[in-house]
Write a protein that holds these residues in place. Structure first.
Motif, short mmCIF file in Angstrom:
data_model
loop_
_atom_site.label_atom_id
_atom_site.label_comp_id
_atom_site.label_asym_id
_atom_site.label_seq_id
_atom_site.Cartn_x
_atom_site.Cartn_y
_atom_site.Cartn_z
N ALA A 76 32.75 10.71 37.35
CA ALA A 76 33.61 9.57 37.67
C ALA A 76 32.88 8.58 38.58
CB ALA A 76 34.89 10.06 38.35
N LEU A 77 32.09 9.10 39.50
CA LEU A 77 31.34 8.22 40.40
C LEU A 77 30.36 7.36 39.61
CD1 LEU A 77 30.88 7.69 43.51
CD2 LEU A 77 28.93 9.24 43.32
N HIS A 78 29.65 7.96 38.66
CA HIS A 78 28.71 7.22 37.83
C HIS A 78 29.41 6.18 36.98
CE1 HIS A 78 25.92 10.58 38.78
NE2 HIS A 78 24.99 9.67 38.58
N GLU A 79 30.60 6.49 36.52
CA GLU A 79 31.31 5.59 35.61
C GLU A 79 31.97 4.41 36.33
OE1 GLU A 79 34.09 8.09 33.66
OE2 GLU A 79 32.62 9.05 32.34
N ARG A 80 32.40 4.63 37.56
CA ARG A 80 33.26 3.64 38.21
C ARG A 80 32.61 2.87 39.35
NH1 ARG A 80 38.80 7.39 38.51
NH2 ARG A 80 38.62 8.16 36.36
N ILE A 81 31.45 3.32 39.82
CA ILE A 81 30.85 2.72 41.01
C ILE A 81 29.43 2.26 40.72
CG2 ILE A 81 30.15 3.12 43.41
CD1 ILE A 81 33.15 3.09 43.04
N HIS A 82 29.09 1.06 41.19
CA HIS A 82 27.70 0.62 41.15
C HIS A 82 27.00 1.22 42.37
CE1 HIS A 82 24.12 -1.86 41.15
NE2 HIS A 82 24.45 -2.30 39.94
N PRO A 83 25.85 1.87 42.18
CA PRO A 83 25.22 2.59 43.29
C PRO A 83 24.88 1.72 44.50
CG PRO A 83 23.73 2.40 41.42
CD PRO A 83 25.07 1.99 40.94
N SER A 84 24.57 0.46 44.28
CA SER A 84 24.20 -0.41 45.40
C SER A 84 25.40 -0.75 46.28
CB SER A 84 23.56 -1.70 44.88
OG SER A 84 24.51 -2.46 44.15
N LEU B 130 28.00 1.51 46.91
CA LEU B 130 28.62 2.71 47.47
C LEU B 130 28.35 2.82 48.97
CD1 LEU B 130 30.19 5.32 46.91
CD2 LEU B 130 27.99 6.44 46.45
N LEU B 131 29.44 2.97 49.74
CA LEU B 131 29.34 3.15 51.19
C LEU B 131 29.58 4.60 51.59
CD1 LEU B 131 31.29 -0.01 52.42
CD2 LEU B 131 28.82 0.28 52.21
N GLU B 132 30.67 5.17 51.08
CA GLU B 132 30.97 6.56 51.41
C GLU B 132 31.96 7.13 50.41
OE1 GLU B 132 32.40 6.46 55.42
OE2 GLU B 132 34.37 5.71 54.87
N VAL C 46 33.75 1.18 48.67
CA VAL C 46 32.78 0.11 48.48
C VAL C 46 33.27 -1.06 49.33
CG1 VAL C 46 32.16 0.89 46.16
CG2 VAL C 46 34.01 -0.76 46.44
N PRO C 47 32.45 -2.08 49.53
CA PRO C 47 32.89 -3.18 50.40
C PRO C 47 34.23 -3.77 49.99
CG PRO C 47 30.55 -3.38 49.94
CD PRO C 47 31.06 -2.26 49.08
N GLY C 48 35.20 -3.69 50.87
CA GLY C 48 36.49 -4.33 50.66
C GLY C 48 37.52 -3.56 49.87
N ARG C 49 37.18 -2.37 49.35
CA ARG C 49 38.16 -1.66 48.54
C ARG C 49 37.79 -0.18 48.41
NH1 ARG C 49 36.46 -1.46 42.88
NH2 ARG C 49 34.37 -2.36 42.72
#
Length: 282
Positions: free
Chosen positions: A31-39, A41-43, A56-59
C-alpha cells in the motif's frame, strides 16, 4: 487515484526508503508503494486498533482500512534494530528512526517510523559561522530539520576542512543505526551512548579521550548535559548542538538549559537604580 497509484509504482524508490518499507508487514508495504511518492514520505504511524497511516506534507494517507494488530507491531519491531532506554530504534546504516509507545506493562502499542534523509548542501546557509570555529546552538521545534543541519555541519567540517570531528550520537539519529556510521556524516567519528542518562558523561569522555576539535551533539535536554556542553566550550573545543525551543528567550526562561547561554545571575539594585529602571530591586 488510480493514476497516482500507477505513477507511484513506476517511481524508483530510494534504497534507504525501501529498507523502511521492508520493515512493514507485506500488505502495508504494498500500500505504501502504491499510494505514496517516496520523496514526500515523512513518517508512518502505527497505533494498535487504529488504521495505519503515512504522513506526507499537509496530509495523512491511510495504508489500510483495517486496524493495526499486535502482530503488525511485532513484525515491525522484529525487523528494526533493538529499542533502547529511550524507546527508539533504527535500521542499520540508515537514518530512519522508529519510536515505540508502550503500555503500562511494557508492551508496544504504537510505533512512529520517521524517515531520515541526508541532505547535502543544507549547511551552506551557515557555512561562514560553522567554519569560524565558534560554538553553535541550533534551536527549533521537533521535525524542523535541526538534526539534518547538524549532520551536514559535521560532514562539512570533517571532509572539507579536515577537522577532527566527534559526534556524540545518543539515539543513533545523526550517524544512523548499527556500528558503521552512515556516509552522510563523512569522515566524522561517532560515539554511541548506551543510555540517554549517560549522554553528558560521553560528551566529556569524547573530549578527554579522542582529542576532537569539534564535538557535535543532538538534543541537549538536561541540566547535566548543559553543564557538560559549557565545560566543552570552555576547553576550547568547538561545540555544535541542538535543543528544542523557538527563540533564545525560550531558552533563557528554561532553568534547565539557560546555562547554554551563560546562565542567569540575580543582582540587587539600589533604590535609586530600581526607580530609574522602573523595576524591582531584585
Amino acid at each position: 487515484m488510480a493514476e497516482a497509484r500507477q505513477q507511484s509504482r513506476t517511481v524508483n524508490w530510494d534504497e534507504e526508503i525501501e529498507l523502511l518499507a521492508r520493515a512493514l508487514p507485506p500488505d502495508l508495504a504494498r500500500a505504501l508503494h502504491e499510494r505514496i511518492h517516496p520523496s514526500e514520505l515523512l513518517e508512518i504511524v502505527l497505533d494498535l486498533g487504529r488504521e495505519p497511516e503515512a504522513r506526507v506534507p499537509g496530509r495523512e494517507v491511510l495504508l489500510a482500512d483495517h486496524p493495526v494488530s499486535a502482530s503488525d507491531l511485532e513484525h515491525v519491531a522484529n525487523n528494526v534494530g533493538q529499542f533502547g532506554d529511550d524507546n527508539r530504534a533504527g535500521i542499520e546504516r540508515t537514518l530512519h528512526r522508529v519510536s515505540a509507545i508502550r503500555n503500562r506493562s511494557g508492551r508496544i502499542v504504537g510505533l512512529t517510523m520517521r524517515v531520515g534523509r541526508a541532505v547535502t548542501g543544507t549547511g551552506e546557509i551557515s557555512r561562514d559561522i560553522v567554519i569560524s570555529g565558534q560554538s553553535i546552538l541550533l534551536l527549533g521545534r521537533p521535525g524542523i530539520g535541526k538534526t539534518t543541519m547538524l549532520r551536514e555541519c559535521a560532514r562539512l567540517l570533517a571532509d572539507e576542512l579536515r577537522k577532527r570531528v566527534v559526534i556524540v550520537d545518543t539515539s543513533n539519529e545523526i550517524g544512523g543505526d548499527g556500528d558503521i556510521p552512515h556516509p552522510g556524516i563523512g569522515r566524522a567519528r561517532r560515539m554511541q551512548v548506551k543510555t540517554p542518562l549517560l549522554q553528558h558523561a560521553v560528551m566529556i569522555e569524547a573530549v578527554e579521550n579522542h582529542m576532537p576539535e569539534v564535538i557535535v551533539i543532538d538534543e541537549i535536554g538536561t541540566e547535566l548535559e548543559a553543564a557538560a556542553a559549557r565545560t566543552i566550550a570552555e576547553r576550547g573545543v568547538q561545540l555544535i548542538a541542538t535543543a528544542h525551543g523557538q527563540t533564545l528567550e525560550n531558552l533563557l526562561v528554561n532553568p534547565t538549559l539557560n546555562d547554554l547561554l551563560g546562565g542567569i545571575q540575580s543582582v540587587t539594585l539600589s533604590d535609586e537604580e530600581a526607580r530609574r529602571r522602573g523595576t524591582q530591586k531584585s
